[in-house]
Write an enzyme that holds these catalytic residues in place. Structure first.
Site, PDB file in Angstrom:
ATOM      1  N   HIS A 192       0.845  -1.190   0.000  1.00  0.00           N
ATOM      2  CA  HIS A 192       0.000   0.000   0.000  1.00  0.00           C
ATOM      3  C   HIS A 192       0.890   1.253   0.000  1.00  0.00           C
ATOM      4  CE1 HIS A 192       0.550  -0.804   4.434  1.00  0.00           C
ATOM      5  NE2 HIS A 192       0.998   0.437   4.327  1.00  0.00           N
TER       6      HIS A 192
HETATM    7  C1  T46 Z   1       2.568   0.735   7.198  1.00  0.00           C
HETATM    8  C2  T46 Z   1       3.289  -0.503   7.537  1.00  0.00           C
HETATM    9  C3  T46 Z   1       4.741  -0.321   7.782  1.00  0.00           C
HETATM   10  C4  T46 Z   1      -5.447  -0.266  12.757  1.00  0.00           C
HETATM   11  O1  T46 Z   1      -6.624  -0.493  13.092  1.00  0.00           O
HETATM   12  N1  T46 Z   1      -4.788   0.776  13.312  1.00  0.00           N
HETATM   13  C5  T46 Z   1      -3.520   1.066  12.970  1.00  0.00           C
HETATM   14  O2  T46 Z   1      -2.980   2.061  13.489  1.00  0.00           O
HETATM   15  C6  T46 Z   1      -2.858   0.258  11.987  1.00  0.00           C
HETATM   16  C7  T46 Z   1      -1.454   0.575  11.576  1.00  0.00           C
HETATM   17  C8  T46 Z   1      -3.529  -0.788  11.455  1.00  0.00           C
HETATM   18  N2  T46 Z   1      -4.810  -1.048  11.825  1.00  0.00           N
HETATM   19  C9  T46 Z   1      -5.483  -2.221  11.281  1.00  0.00           C
HETATM   20  C10 T46 Z   1      -5.802  -2.164   9.809  1.00  0.00           C
HETATM   21  C11 T46 Z   1      -5.761  -3.586   9.385  1.00  0.00           C
HETATM   22  O3  T46 Z   1      -7.034  -4.161   9.595  1.00  0.00           O
HETATM   23  O4  T46 Z   1      -4.644  -3.365  11.430  1.00  0.00           O
HETATM   24  C12 T46 Z   1      -4.770  -4.222  10.341  1.00  0.00           C
HETATM   25  C13 T46 Z   1      -3.440  -4.564   9.716  1.00  0.00           C
HETATM   26  O5  T46 Z   1      -2.957  -3.373   9.035  1.00  0.00           O
HETATM   27  P1  T46 Z   1      -2.171  -3.419   7.652  1.00  0.00           P
HETATM   28  O6  T46 Z   1      -2.663  -4.518   6.814  1.00  0.00           O
HETATM   29  O7  T46 Z   1      -2.206  -2.059   7.069  1.00  0.00           O
HETATM   30  O8  T46 Z   1      -0.684  -3.759   8.156  1.00  0.00           O
HETATM   31  P2  T46 Z   1       0.629  -3.688   7.302  1.00  0.00           P
HETATM   32  O9  T46 Z   1       1.661  -4.404   8.051  1.00  0.00           O
HETATM   33  O10 T46 Z   1       0.415  -4.064   5.892  1.00  0.00           O
HETATM   34  O11 T46 Z   1       0.975  -2.111   7.308  1.00  0.00           O
HETATM   35  C14 T46 Z   1       1.281  -1.443   8.492  1.00  0.00           C
HETATM   36  C15 T46 Z   1       0.615  -0.080   8.505  1.00  0.00           C
HETATM   37  O12 T46 Z   1      -0.797  -0.237   8.306  1.00  0.00           O
HETATM   38  C16 T46 Z   1       1.121   0.828   7.446  1.00  0.00           C
HETATM   39  O13 T46 Z   1       0.777   2.157   7.764  1.00  0.00           O
HETATM   40  O14 T46 Z   1       3.143   1.639   6.603  1.00  0.00           O
HETATM   41  O15 T46 Z   1       2.685  -1.233   8.603  1.00  0.00           O
END
Ligand code: T46
Length: 384
Positions: A288
């Site tokens: 993303h």
């Molecule tokens: C990034 C990389 C390095 C929340 O509810 N609150 C939060 O503050 C965050 C960060 C995530 N979430 C929820 C959203 C999704 O349902 O946690 C779940 C997993 O998030 P995501 O799939 O976006 O995780 P990554 O590891 O792909 O990405 C994360 C961060 O979202 C992103 O900002 O830059 O780590």
């Protein structure tokens, strides 16, 4: 007032002199009208001492009430207000003086009131004309003069970058005071009021932000720029690997301590902190980009590859030690690859969590990144 005098002494004093000339002319003019229209035994000699008092009051009011504040570039509306404020305060102070000292009886109140009304018109017109004249006689410069706003961490590369762009960096405004008066021969300012005064009195053409999120620009400076019709610009800065300061204990068994400081290492406001744990080796996360969120990533334990894509180029940064950090500005597609099981990824973020602020579709990202690159300056300047 002090900062105005510090940064534009000659111009400031020229405006003060102009105000006094306007007051003198207004008094002559009022006397001419008053005495000329009525057959009264009142002349310049009678009025002389009150005029001296008026001029002394004028100087005191200018200094005490800062009525010449940034007069060089205030917008017309502001000028009208500032001139009115100046003349009104002078009028009240003179009124009090004459009343309290009972010396006013011999003077014509009509001439005094008329003189201040005429003075208001003269000051407004005089300041505007002098300002226009100053800008006309200003030497044509080959390079545009710039005030560079950055942090001490990025100051050297910011100066280099602006030199490459053929700008003359005249002043540096650093977010955090590092107790240096100058860097590479360029004066450093750490107080926002000083920075605003420089914009006014030193004929700066542009303000550049380097390596910072636009939210770090103080509102005071933004307003000063707006009023002086100066624009903010951003120099390209999409990501940076940084050294995180680390103190190793003299006995290795006690380990090491690493730290990051706001405004010096972290060039954005911190609104959220999160970390990812218990991930197995060879797992991929991310896929993303962010539209607004600025981040600082670090890996206090393990090894994680961060694959970055700005829509044109792909780079991989390996976070493999606690003293390594990665600053990411918005508009970068990222993928994280866990090279070691259990590696921990910590993130400092500039925005609260908002799913709408993510771009999770790569094709959409490509379209967005093209627009972002073309209009980055416009977008940021508008959002200020
Ligand atoms: C990034 C990389 C390095 C929340 O509810 N609150 C939060 O503050 C965050 C960060 C995530 N979430 C929820 C959203 C999704 O349902 O946690 C779940 C997993 O998030 P995501 O799939 O976006 O995780 P990554 O590891 O792909 O990405 C994360 C961060 O979202 C992103 O900002 O830059 O780590």
């Amino acid at each position: 007032m002090h900062t105005e005098l510090r940064y534009g002494r000659i111009k400031y004093l020229s405006f003060l002199l102009l105000d006094l000339l306007c007051l003198l002319a207004a008094n002559y003019f009022s006397l001419y009208i008053y005495v000329g229209s009525k057959d009264v035994p009142y002349n310049f000699g009678d009025h002389y001492s009150v005029m001296i008092v008026m001029m002394v009051i004028d100087i005191i009011v200018t200094f005490v009430f800062s009525t010449l504040r940034r007069v060089l570039r205030w917008r017309t509306r502001r000028e009208v207000y500032e001139s009115a404020r100046h003349v009104f305060i002078c009028f009240i102070v003179l009124g009090l003086y004459l009343f309290l000292t009972k010396t006013g009886a011999g003077y014509s109140r009509a001439v005094v009131v008329l003189a201040y009304i005429v003075d208001y018109v003269f000051i407004g017109a005089g300041r505007t004309a002098w300002r226009v004249l100053l800008s006309k006689i200003r030497k044509k410069k080959e390079k545009l003069s710039v005030l560079l706003m950055t942090t001490d961490r990025f100051v050297d590369e910011g100066i280099e970058r602006l030199k490459e762009l053929n700008y003359d960096v005249r002043y540096l405004y650093l977010l955090k005071n590092i107790n240096k008066k100058e860097i590479n021969g360029i004066p450093v300012v750490s107080d926002v009021k000083d920075a605003a005064s420089i914009l006014c009195w030193k004929e700066i053409d542009k303000v550049y932000i380097y390596g910072l999120d636009h939210q770090m620009v103080p509102i005071y400076l933004t307003n000063a720029c707006k009023e002086m019709k100066l624009s903010f610009d951003l120099v390209d800065f999409s990501y940076r690997v940084i050294d995180v300061k680390t103190i190793q204990h003299e006995d290795p068994k006690y380990g090491a301590l690493s730290f990051l400081e706001a405004k010096r290492d972290i060039p954005f406001p911190i609104r959220r902190v999160y970390w990812i744990t218990e991930t197995e080796a060879d797992m991929h996360r991310g896929f993303h980009a962010h539209k607004l969120n600025c981040q600082l990533l670090f890996c206090p334990y393990g090894v994680i590859d961060i694959i970055l894509n700005d829509g044109e180029q792909t780079t991989t940064v390996t976070l493999d030690k606690p003293d390594k950090g990665l600053i990411l500005m918005p508009g970068l597609w990222r993928e994280m690859v866990w090279k070691q099981s259990g590696s921990v990824l910590c993130v400092l973020a500039s925005e609260y969590y908002d799913a709408q602020e993510y771009i999770r579709n790569y094709d959409e990202f490509i379209v967005y990144s093209r627009k972002y690159r073309e209009g980055a300056e416009a977008i940021k300047t508008k959002s200020l």
